[in-house]
Write a protein that holds these residues in place. Structure first.
Motif, PDB file in Angstrom:
ATOM      1  N   LEU A 137       0.832  -1.204   0.000  1.00  0.00           N
ATOM      2  CA  LEU A 137       0.000   0.000   0.000  1.00  0.00           C
ATOM      3  C   LEU A 137       0.865   1.251   0.000  1.00  0.00           C
ATOM      4  O   LEU A 137       1.881   1.312   0.687  1.00  0.00           O
ATOM      5  CB  LEU A 137      -0.903   0.017   1.245  1.00  0.00           C
ATOM      6  CG  LEU A 137      -1.829  -1.187   1.411  1.00  0.00           C
ATOM      7  CD1 LEU A 137      -2.556  -1.104   2.740  1.00  0.00           C
ATOM      8  CD2 LEU A 137      -2.828  -1.254   0.264  1.00  0.00           C
ATOM      9  N   GLU A 164      -0.393   8.870  -5.209  1.00  0.00           N
ATOM     10  CA  GLU A 164      -0.334   8.233  -6.506  1.00  0.00           C
ATOM     11  C   GLU A 164       1.109   7.993  -6.959  1.00  0.00           C
ATOM     12  O   GLU A 164       2.033   8.676  -6.549  1.00  0.00           O
ATOM     13  CB  GLU A 164      -1.086   9.068  -7.543  1.00  0.00           C
ATOM     14  CG  GLU A 164      -0.450  10.415  -7.842  1.00  0.00           C
ATOM     15  CD  GLU A 164      -1.111  11.083  -9.042  1.00  0.00           C
ATOM     16  OE1 GLU A 164      -2.335  11.049  -9.121  1.00  0.00           O
ATOM     17  OE2 GLU A 164      -0.383  11.614  -9.883  1.00  0.00           O
ATOM     18  N   ALA A 167      -3.444   6.803  -9.990  1.00  0.00           N
ATOM     19  CA  ALA A 167      -4.147   7.159  -8.754  1.00  0.00           C
ATOM     20  C   ALA A 167      -4.757   5.944  -8.072  1.00  0.00           C
ATOM     21  O   ALA A 167      -5.254   6.048  -6.963  1.00  0.00           O
ATOM     22  CB  ALA A 167      -5.242   8.176  -9.049  1.00  0.00           C
ATOM     23  N   GLU A 168      -4.724   4.785  -8.732  1.00  0.00           N
ATOM     24  CA  GLU A 168      -5.418   3.634  -8.177  1.00  0.00           C
ATOM     25  C   GLU A 168      -4.468   2.492  -7.794  1.00  0.00           C
ATOM     26  O   GLU A 168      -4.408   2.082  -6.655  1.00  0.00           O
ATOM     27  CB  GLU A 168      -6.468   3.150  -9.173  1.00  0.00           C
ATOM     28  CG  GLU A 168      -7.493   2.219  -8.559  1.00  0.00           C
ATOM     29  CD  GLU A 168      -8.550   1.803  -9.569  1.00  0.00           C
ATOM     30  OE1 GLU A 168      -8.467   2.241 -10.737  1.00  0.00           O
ATOM     31  OE2 GLU A 168      -9.446   1.028  -9.196  1.00  0.00           O
ATOM     32  N   PHE A 169      -3.738   1.978  -8.762  1.00  0.00           N
ATOM     33  CA  PHE A 169      -2.793   0.908  -8.443  1.00  0.00           C
ATOM     34  C   PHE A 169      -1.747   0.769  -9.540  1.00  0.00           C
ATOM     35  O   PHE A 169      -1.936   1.241 -10.664  1.00  0.00           O
ATOM     36  CB  PHE A 169      -3.510  -0.434  -8.241  1.00  0.00           C
ATOM     37  CG  PHE A 169      -4.200  -0.941  -9.484  1.00  0.00           C
ATOM     38  CD1 PHE A 169      -3.511  -1.716 -10.414  1.00  0.00           C
ATOM     39  CD2 PHE A 169      -5.538  -0.648  -9.726  1.00  0.00           C
ATOM     40  CE1 PHE A 169      -4.137  -2.182 -11.555  1.00  0.00           C
ATOM     41  CE2 PHE A 169      -6.175  -1.101 -10.866  1.00  0.00           C
ATOM     42  CZ  PHE A 169      -5.469  -1.872 -11.790  1.00  0.00           C
ATOM     43  N   ASP A 171      -1.274  -0.659  -4.154  1.00  0.00           N
ATOM     44  CA  ASP A 171      -2.558   0.043  -4.142  1.00  0.00           C
ATOM     45  C   ASP A 171      -2.394   1.398  -3.473  1.00  0.00           C
ATOM     46  O   ASP A 171      -1.687   1.508  -2.470  1.00  0.00           O
ATOM     47  CB  ASP A 171      -3.608  -0.769  -3.358  1.00  0.00           C
ATOM     48  CG  ASP A 171      -4.225  -1.868  -4.210  1.00  0.00           C
ATOM     49  OD1 ASP A 171      -4.334  -1.671  -5.430  1.00  0.00           O
ATOM     50  OD2 ASP A 171      -4.602  -2.915  -3.653  1.00  0.00           O
ATOM     51  N   VAL A 172      -3.050   2.404  -4.027  1.00  0.00           N
ATOM     52  CA  VAL A 172      -2.969   3.742  -3.446  1.00  0.00           C
ATOM     53  C   VAL A 172      -4.109   3.929  -2.449  1.00  0.00           C
ATOM     54  O   VAL A 172      -5.272   3.925  -2.827  1.00  0.00           O
ATOM     55  CB  VAL A 172      -3.069   4.818  -4.543  1.00  0.00           C
ATOM     56  CG1 VAL A 172      -2.880   6.206  -3.940  1.00  0.00           C
ATOM     57  CG2 VAL A 172      -2.034   4.566  -5.625  1.00  0.00           C
ATOM     58  N   VAL A 173      -3.772   4.055  -1.176  1.00  0.00           N
ATOM     59  CA  VAL A 173      -4.770   4.250  -0.120  1.00  0.00           C
ATOM     60  C   VAL A 173      -4.332   5.439   0.733  1.00  0.00           C
ATOM     61  O   VAL A 173      -3.497   5.297   1.624  1.00  0.00           O
ATOM     62  CB  VAL A 173      -4.905   2.983   0.759  1.00  0.00           C
ATOM     63  CG1 VAL A 173      -5.956   3.190   1.841  1.00  0.00           C
ATOM     64  CG2 VAL A 173      -5.265   1.784  -0.085  1.00  0.00           C
ATOM     65  N   PRO A 174      -4.887   6.608   0.479  1.00  0.00           N
ATOM     66  CA  PRO A 174      -4.392   7.818   1.155  1.00  0.00           C
ATOM     67  C   PRO A 174      -4.631   7.826   2.666  1.00  0.00           C
ATOM     68  O   PRO A 174      -3.836   8.369   3.401  1.00  0.00           O
ATOM     69  CB  PRO A 174      -5.184   8.962   0.506  1.00  0.00           C
ATOM     70  CG  PRO A 174      -5.933   8.378  -0.630  1.00  0.00           C
ATOM     71  CD  PRO A 174      -5.963   6.903  -0.474  1.00  0.00           C
ATOM     72  N   GLU A 175      -5.720   7.218   3.113  1.00  0.00           N
ATOM     73  CA  GLU A 175      -6.113   7.344   4.518  1.00  0.00           C
ATOM     74  C   GLU A 175      -5.329   6.352   5.383  1.00  0.00           C
ATOM     75  O   GLU A 175      -5.426   5.136   5.201  1.00  0.00           O
ATOM     76  CB  GLU A 175      -7.617   7.093   4.617  1.00  0.00           C
ATOM     77  CG  GLU A 175      -8.251   7.480   5.919  1.00  0.00           C
ATOM     78  CD  GLU A 175      -7.922   8.886   6.352  1.00  0.00           C
ATOM     79  OE1 GLU A 175      -7.990   9.797   5.515  1.00  0.00           O
ATOM     80  OE2 GLU A 175      -7.581   9.068   7.520  1.00  0.00           O
ATOM     81  N   VAL A 227      -7.222   3.453   7.069  1.00  0.00           N
ATOM     82  CA  VAL A 227      -7.736   2.451   6.136  1.00  0.00           C
ATOM     83  C   VAL A 227      -6.599   1.500   5.711  1.00  0.00           C
ATOM     84  O   VAL A 227      -6.825   0.304   5.527  1.00  0.00           O
ATOM     85  CB  VAL A 227      -8.398   3.124   4.916  1.00  0.00           C
ATOM     86  CG1 VAL A 227      -8.873   2.086   3.914  1.00  0.00           C
ATOM     87  CG2 VAL A 227      -9.573   3.981   5.369  1.00  0.00           C
TER      88      VAL A 227
END
Lengths: 310, 557
Positions: free
Chosen positions: B69, B73, B231-233, B255-259, B262
């Motif tokens: 993760l 991006e 921006a996604e993966f 995978d892009v997970v900004p939070e 999460v």
């Protein structure tokens, strides 16, 4: 009607032009230089010549009015330029990859919200001060008051972490849509329920409803044929208004659920001073708002035959 | 099993435009959506909640998908852009460098069999391995190495890495497997800078150009690009002809997970195997106690610090800056606000470096001493309790990064600590781009962020931050002796000969206090124990991701 539409479209074009100029000015007035952001911390030597070479490559060394003219001319031909931060990727590609995500989410959210809130609002309006009415009031107050961010995280904790039913983020499966759609719908549902309730209450007091009842029509017919259709008018306004604000709601949801939509593209680009992306997005959104407002006004005429635009 | 199956099902359904249309048509009624909500309990994806259970059908050796993760991006896959960590882990699995510093900070030859540095530091000779293949099937030769380094060091190509090639004069290729780099001046940081620069396939790169290459790289690394959605993966698949042997794990995806929270949940549910960008410190500590995870804690090279604009009248006196440092209870900041996962900084060079000097004076927390030093420097309390001198108030503004919830509390605590000695620090917020420029240009007073004041754990050169001509001289620091030492330090290749210069350099740094140096953070990176073959106790961060080709996934044999 045709004349009305023509005038509105002309107004829209002026609005879009002004927005494009304003956005351009605001972006350039923001302190900071996007070129710096291209250098990671690991890059030890950064010389002024190097910075200049990069600025020149992106046309950032040109006077502002030249930069604006180049951009505006390209926009008119459908070329939105290239992203500076995601170096060289056409902005149009970035935007058109992001639009379906945001649009799908909002479409589902709106369908979900309307399918629950319209019947609930009518019901509450019909049975004022009953249990149903209080229930609807409490639920919609909660929907408005609950922050999207918190609701999103709580749903992830419950449905992903504890129950293991849904993926915590992303759109790799259709299950990924469920939680973000619920979060987006929650707020809209609250607003629409309240509007639907109060306009139902209002309409039920109108003379023509009394007349309909006096004619001996069944309550069902009175409500569906006479009341609901009129009560829907304010709801259409609210929905049109909401479409214009789709972006603000999805920024939070797209960030929490890691969805590659317009909201995240927008915030990422603002923070990283990706001029081309922000400017293009602003103009597209302005165009969207103009079109939606026009459509909303035209839709009034369909729902309410008294409204004419001549 | 759940996650494996889920991944397999999900892999087939990514959102493209066709999919979008289909979904939209399919879900044209809210009833459809409501019905859909009820489905997961019946599908295999949601049916089995035992995350650790492994199915008999998956016992085949090797294979599987490993998910990492990231927090932002992946903007580019060109070796020129491997500065940010998140891109680094992808770029370095697609490409290979000639040599690099591994996860124990030791130089290691990758594309080279051996290399030699001339005693005078003016010639570097690399003997390349034979039979190394690019993802397009072409063999790596010295021409590729020459092309890559020549391309990115050419100022006309506006690459961001140009500065890394400082001192390189020309590159010769006497034969297909030998590369000779001639230096015009000695650059002791060479191996850490340009020799680590990843090699691209020369003909391909020349044909499509750098802009297109960023989205479609061809390297010699263990993994080749499968799909990239910035921006996604970013998804990589094993390269069958990798010169060190085909990786066991078939697919690596970022995978892009900004939070932050999460990312933590995704690790706990088994949707991901590692977070290449740190989690919240509390979450990392939780995973440290979890037997299903291994958390690497490596000393960072960057200092969490308040850069101060040394040209401001109220901050230009080093007595004042020293007093400010004495006024800060730095251990308390670490204990209260950073869960103890950092160490107080006593130098600009990381304690894990060979060049680190541990006998320098330390600034203990002593507000009385701080007050006395400020008195002595002529700053006395005014009517409002804020010190002043010649009509100038001892007041400045610290601009933190917008939305930086992790560091903002530190600024607030420091504000309090400084107010106790009569110093007024105002707080403001701005986006990072504004801050970096504002500090460099000297239009901002102070800020708070992490930055490296030496190149890395192996290379002590602080040119960019402490040399008066440095590109990242946030403090607008200018010290003639410091400039001299930095320039001389780069002229000597032998570490033992260099060390005395860096001893003096660190002494100047500590005496001058160009910035308020707080702490070296530990870099905490979690790995699921589903991954087998992880390095044991690495000392350098991030570079362990370059070992991915040697890992396997349990549950996949």
């Amino acid at each position: 009607m045709g004349r009305y539409i023509f005038v509105r479209v002309m107004q829209g074009i002026v609005v879009i032009f002004l927005i494009s100029v304003l956005t351009f000015i605001i972006m350039r007035m923001m302190p900071g230089d996007p070129v710096y952001l291209l250098f990671g911390e690991g890059k030890v030597r950064i010389t002024e010549e190097q910075m200049q070479a990069i600025r020149a490559r992106w046309g950032l060394d040109q006077p502002y009015y030249v930069q604006y003219m180049v951009w505006a001319r390209n926009m008119l031909t459908g070329d939105f330029g290239d992203s500076l931060i995601r170096t060289g990727t056409p902005v149009r590609q970035m935007i058109f990859e992001a639009i379906p995500v945001t649009l799908t989410l909002n479409l589902y959210a709106m369908l979900l919200a309307l399918s629950i809130s319209i019947p609930l609002g009518i019901w509450a309006g019909m049975r004022r001060n009953s249990f149903v009415d209080y229930f609807a009031s409490i639920v919609s107050a909660m929907g408005i008051a609950t922050p999207n961010f918190w609701l999103g995280l709580m749903l992830i904790v419950i449905f992903s972490l504890v129950l293991g039913l849904l993926p915590p983020f992303g759109l790799r499966s259709w299950q990924g849509y469920i939680l973000p759609v619920i979060v987006l719908a929650a707020e809209q549902m609250a607003v629409v329920t309240r509007v639907m309730r109060s306009s139902t209450v209002e309409v039920l007091n109108e003379d023509y409803v009394r007349t309909a009842r006096a004619k001996g029509l069944t309550e069902r017919t009175v409500i569906i044929r006479h009341a609901v259709r009129n009560a829907l008018l304010p709801v259409v306004t609210v929905i049109g208004f909401n479409i214009a604000f789709i972006l603000s709601g999805t920024i939070v949801v797209e960030t929490v659920f890691a969805l590659p939509g317009i909201g995240r593209l927008f915030t990422d680009s603002v923070f990283r001073l990706d001029y081309q992306v922000v400017q293009s997005l602003f103009v597209l959104l302005a165009a969207l708002v103009v079109v939606v407002n026009l459509l909303t006004d035209l839709l009034y005429a369909l729902i309410d035959p008294r409204i004419r635009f001549d | 099993m759940k996650n494996e199956k889920q991944r397999k099902t999900l892999g087939a359904t990514q959102l493209d435009r066709r999919q979008f249309m289909r979904l939209t048509v399919m879900g044209a009624g809210a009833t459809a959506l409501l019905a859909a909500c009820a489905v997961p309990t019946e599908t295999p994806a949601g049916g089995d909640t035992g995350a650790a259970a492994s199915g008999a059908g998956e016992a085949a050796a090797g294979g599987g998908t490993m998910v990492w993760l990231g927090h932002q991006e992946v903007a580019s896959l060109s070796p020129d852009d491997d500065g940010p960590d998140i891109q680094y882990v992808m770029i370095r699995n697609i490409h290979s460098p000639v040599v690099y510093y591994n996860e124990f900070n030791e130089p290691e030859a990758v594309l080279a069999d051996s290399y030699e540095v001339a005693d005078d530091g003016l010639t570097y000779t690399f003997n390349l391995k034979q039979g190394v293949l690019f993802h397009d099937g072409k063999e790596l030769t010295s021409a590729d190495v020459k092309y890559t380094w020549d391309y990115y060091r050419n100022p006309d190509n506006a690459a961001v890495s140009v500065g890394d090639f400082e001192g390189v004069d020309s590159i010769d290729t006497p034969d297909d497997y030998t590369v000779v780099v001639n230096m015009s001046s000695v650059n002791a940081a060479s191996l850490a800078n340009w020799a680590e620069f990843c090699i691209v396939q020369s003909e391909y790169h020349a044909e499509i150009g750098e802009d297109a290459y960023k989205a479609a790289p061809i390297g010699t690394g263990p993994y080749k690009l499968k799909e990239w959605r910035a921006a996604e993966f970013t998804e990589l698949e094993a390269f069958d002809d990798y010169f060190m042997g085909r990786p066991s794990i078939d697919v690596v995806r970022l995978d892009v997970v900004p939070e932050d929270s999460v990312r933590m949940i995704a690790l706990q549910t088994g949707d991901a195997d590692s977070s290449a960008w740190p989690l919240l410190v509390e979450d990392s500590l939780t995973l440290m106690d979890d037997p299903n995870f291994t958390v690497y804690s490596t000393p960072g090279n960057s200092i969490k610090h308040f850069p101060l604009n040394n040209t401001l009248p109220q901050l230009s006196d080093k007595m004042v800056r020293k007093a400010l440092l004495h006024a800060l209870d730095r251990q308390r900041i670490i204990d209260d606000l950073w869960s103890g996962t950092a160490q107080v900084a006593h130098s600009n060079i990381s304690p894990s470096s060979y060049y680190y000097r541990d006998d320098l004076p330390q600034y203990e927390y002593d507000p009385e001493k701080a007050a006395a030093m400020l008195d002595e420097a002529g700053w006395t309390a005014g009517d409002d309790g804020i010190r002043e001198k010649d009509g100038q108030k001892l007041s400045f503004t610290c601009t933190t990064i917008t939305g930086d919830q992790a560091r903002r509390p530190i600024a607030e605590l420091v504000q309090l600590m400084l107010s106790e000695v009569g110093v007024d620090m105002q707080l403001a917020e701005a986006p990072v781009a504004s801050i970096l420029e504002g500090m460099r240009a000297g239009t901002m007073d102070a800020s708070l962020f992490n930055w490296t004041y030496c190149t890395n754990a192996v290379e002590p050169d602080p040119f960019s931050t402490l040399h008066s001509d440095g590109g990242n001289n946030f403090c607008n620091f200018k010290n003639d002796r410091m400039d001299e030492l930095i320039e001389q330090g780069l002229q000597i290749v032998d570490p033992a000969e260099r060390k005395p210069l860096y001893d003096e350099l660190q002494a100047i740094f500590v005496d001058e206090v160009p910035c308020l140096f707080l702490q070296f953070d530990n870099w905490l990176i979690p790995f699921s124990n589903r991954i087998q073959g992880l390095p044991v106790d690495p000392t350098a961060s991030t570079s362990y991701y370059m070992r991915a080709s040697t890992w396997t996934l349990s549950g996949n044999g």
